[in-house]
Design a protein around this motif. Structure first.
Motif, PDB file in Angstrom:
ATOM      1  N   UNK A  51       0.836  -1.196   0.000  1.00 31.76           N
ATOM      2  CA  UNK A  51       0.000   0.000   0.000  1.00 31.76           C
ATOM      3  C   UNK A  51       0.875   1.250   0.000  1.00 31.76           C
ATOM      4  N   UNK A  52       0.361   2.295  -0.597  1.00 32.96           N
ATOM      5  CA  UNK A  52       1.012   3.588  -0.472  1.00 32.96           C
ATOM      6  C   UNK A  52       0.737   4.144   0.921  1.00 32.96           C
ATOM      7  N   UNK A  53       1.588   5.051   1.344  1.00 32.37           N
ATOM      8  CA  UNK A  53       1.445   5.596   2.693  1.00 32.37           C
ATOM      9  C   UNK A  53       0.078   6.240   2.889  1.00 32.37           C
ATOM     10  N   UNK A  54      -0.419   6.891   1.859  1.00 27.45           N
ATOM     11  CA  UNK A  54      -1.717   7.563   1.976  1.00 27.45           C
ATOM     12  C   UNK A  54      -2.879   6.584   2.073  1.00 27.45           C
ATOM     13  N   UNK A  55      -2.639   5.309   1.708  1.00 28.28           N
ATOM     14  CA  UNK A  55      -3.710   4.314   1.733  1.00 28.28           C
ATOM     15  C   UNK A  55      -3.741   3.497   3.015  1.00 28.28           C
ATOM     16  N   UNK A  56      -2.789   3.727   3.900  1.00 28.07           N
ATOM     17  CA  UNK A  56      -2.761   2.980   5.152  1.00 28.07           C
ATOM     18  C   UNK A  56      -3.945   3.398   6.014  1.00 28.07           C
ATOM     19  N   UNK A  57      -4.683   2.415   6.518  1.00 28.55           N
ATOM     20  CA  UNK A  57      -5.824   2.704   7.388  1.00 28.55           C
ATOM     21  C   UNK A  57      -5.342   3.339   8.694  1.00 28.55           C
TER      22      UNK A  57
END
Length: 595
Positions: free
Chosen positions: A154-160
């Motif tokens: 995952x990209x950092x912005x997609x981390x929950x």
């Protein structure tokens, strides 16, 4: 100018990022370097490996069913785990051969490859054609953030939002346990850890899943039929031999196979040195090189070298496994820095990758997509939970203080002390995490472990002492200072048992000589402390979670304070070296000369 201290440690070389520019060689150059016979598929040789695995697996099965029941107690408890480990490894090798069939690397005849692959993948509850097509797309899109099929980071912005709370020893242990036990069936059934699809339910058992095109859907039905046939056979076996026998001889080894499949795939495509690419940078050759060979010791041979020849496998997937070692040796000089081998012990590598390979983000130093490191900026917020955790402890202690009964008040002071200590220690943890004060975090962790142990002891004490069966049932029990309910006091006449004569409402005696009154008081205490134990258990869970997060914070703070440690070359660089850099470099060079 960026300054990074030199280091020649093997771990640093392993973690050094591989080049992500377009390679100076082509796939044709690599193919020319490999002897032509490595690409030839031999039916007799392929079947020899298959039959050997079948022979060993059958022998293990016969040994377990014929001789284990004859072993004296407690030898079966030692024999069964040994069988599970051996059978799981052998069946993993069998799975690899069926995987070769899916790549058309078993023979020159596609129908023969599909027949063998369908039989043995179905035996291991894998939908052969379903996985064959999704796995083929994985090979076609390796390293692509948009189109790869498995272990897509995952990209950092997609981390929950909750993801950052899991990067601690406790969270990693839970995640790895779930991943290695349930990861494979979850991937097949729900495409967990796979490429996201927005146009339908992605399932390897669903013929109309968006993973497949119309030409492939009929074969998905065939795959499902194969898996259902094996399930029916297992049902009949369980009916005749028992469910326990089926679980022991087949179920547990299958779980080990699934664990190895996830572990092998995870470690082949997850590494701090490997880049991933978006659509603007990705091409097939660079994507195929974004994988790593690992060393599993003797299991390399058991797994037919799928573990230590994976780079060559991604470059030439139709090459049979028994020629992959020779091909790897031939292409390594051409690959140069583009070839990645990590000999780190598997368990250590698994833990490292789970800790450090969390997300990918664009490299700020000019490189392409790469893996960056977990930040502990949120750990300070997590330590606030410790402050909150101290509140219910003090609150419950003060709540117990409402009573004047000595037997209820004796734990009030310890609880208040624990609550206030947690409050103070949590402040130290909060300061240490937010301001990178390593000694404050060290004090926080040491004291917190003693507090957790103490609170655990008090909780267990309360559960044991106040549990059912902790005393003798006394009929007619009542509260303190009340006459026993079985007694009747009339004018000068006492009607009831011996206990009725013991009761006295005098100040100097009160009710403590009365068994029924004692039982009533104890029952009230038991109910109160059962409620308190529930609160303590919840606080314990919270404190253990926060303690694990504190371990992660201490680790990150320690590395922030020592940015020039050799193992950190791949983690950060600084434009200007810190005041102790030159001293550190001199000391490191002297050690290298000495040893």
């Amino acid at each position: 100018m960026q300054v990074s201290p030199p280091s020649s440690s093997p771990e640093t070389k392993t973690l050094k990022r591989v080049p992500c520019e377009t390679p100076p060689f082509t796939l044709g150059d690599l193919k020319k370097a490999i002897p032509p016979h490595c690409f030839k598929r031999s039916i007799p040789r392929s079947f020899s490996y298959l039959l050997f695995d079948i022979l060993v697996s059958s022998s293990l099965y016969h040994l377990s069913t014929a001789y284990f029941p004859l072993l004296p107690h407690p030898l079966p408890y030692l024999a069964w785990p040994l069988y599970w480990a051996c059978q799981g490894c052998v069946l993993t090798g069998l799975w690899v051969i069926a995987h070769e069939c899916g790549h058309h690397a078993f023979s020159d005849h596609q129908w023969l490859d599909d027949a063998v692959g369908l039989v043995f993948h179905s035996f291991l509850l894998v939908p052969y054609f379903s996985w064959k097509y999704s796995h083929r797309r994985h090979h076609s899109n390796t390293g692509s953030l948009e189109r790869d099929e498995v272990f897509v980071p995952k990209k950092k912005s997609d981390i929950k939002w909750y993801g950052k709370y899991l990067n601690n020893p406790l969270g990693r242990t839970v995640m790895l346990t779930v991943q290695f036990t349930l990861g494979w069936p979850l991937y097949l059934a729900f495409n967990v850890s796979g490429r996201p699809y927005s146009d339908g339910f992605a399932c390897h058992f669903h013929p109309n899943a968006p993973i497949y095109n119309d030409r492939e859907r009929l074969q998905i039905y065939i795959s499902d039929a194969g898996v259902l046939s094996v399930c029916y056979g297992l049902y009949r076996y369980a009916g005749s031999r028992g469910v326990a026998s089926m679980v022991c001889v087949y179920g547990v080894p299958l779980m080990i196979v699934n664990c190895f499949l996830v572990l092998i795939t995870y470690l082949q495509h997850t590494h701090p040195s490997l880049p991933h690419y978006d659509s603007s940078e990705w091409d097939w050759l660079r994507g195929a090189l974004a994988t790593v060979d690992r060393d599993y010791g003797i299991l390399n041979k058991v797994f037919h070298n799928i573990t230590d020849t994976h780079v060559a496998h991604h470059l030439f997937s139709t090459m049979p496994h028994y020629n992959a070692m020779e091909a790897t040796k031939a292409i390594k000089p051409i690959l140069g820095e583009y070839y990645q081998f990590d000999g780190t012990p598997v368990v250590k590598a698994m833990w490292r990758e789970a800790k450090e390979c969390i997300y990918v983000e664009p490299d700020r130093q000019g490189e392409k997509k790469g893996v960056f490191w977990f930040s502990n900026t949120v750990i300070g917020v997590i330590n606030l939970l410790s402050l909150l955790a101290s509140i219910p402890i003090k609150g419950t202690a003060l709540w117990k203080a409402r009573s004047s009964k000595t037997c209820e008040n004796f734990l009030q002071t310890p609880l208040l002390v624990i609550g206030f200590i947690i409050l103070l220690v949590s402040l130290a943890g909060f300061i240490g995490a937010c301001f990178n004060v390593a000694w404050a975090l060290w004090v926080y962790l040491v004291v917190m472990i003693f507090l957790i142990a103490t609170l655990m002891g008090l909780t267990l004490f309360g559960l044991v002492v106040t549990s059912q069966g902790g005393g003798v049932e006394v009929p007619g029990r009542s509260g303190c200072c009340k006459p026993p309910t079985a007694c009747t006091y009339e004018t000068g006449v006492i009607v009831g048992g011996e206990d009725c004569y013991r009761w006295n409402n005098g100040i100097e005696t009160l009710c403590y000589e009365c068994d029924a009154c004692k039982a009533g008081v104890l029952e009230e205490i038991r109910l109160d402390w059962r409620k308190l134990s529930v609160v303590n258990i919840l606080v314990l869970v919270l404190l253990i979670t926060v303690y694990a997060a504190g371990c992660c914070a201490f680790h990150n703070t320690h590395h922030a304070a020592h940015p020039y440690h050799p193992s950190d070359d791949n983690r950060m660089t600084k434009v200007r070296p810190r005041w102790d850099y030159y001293w550190w470099r001199w000391w490191h060079e002297k050690k290298e000369q000495l040893y």
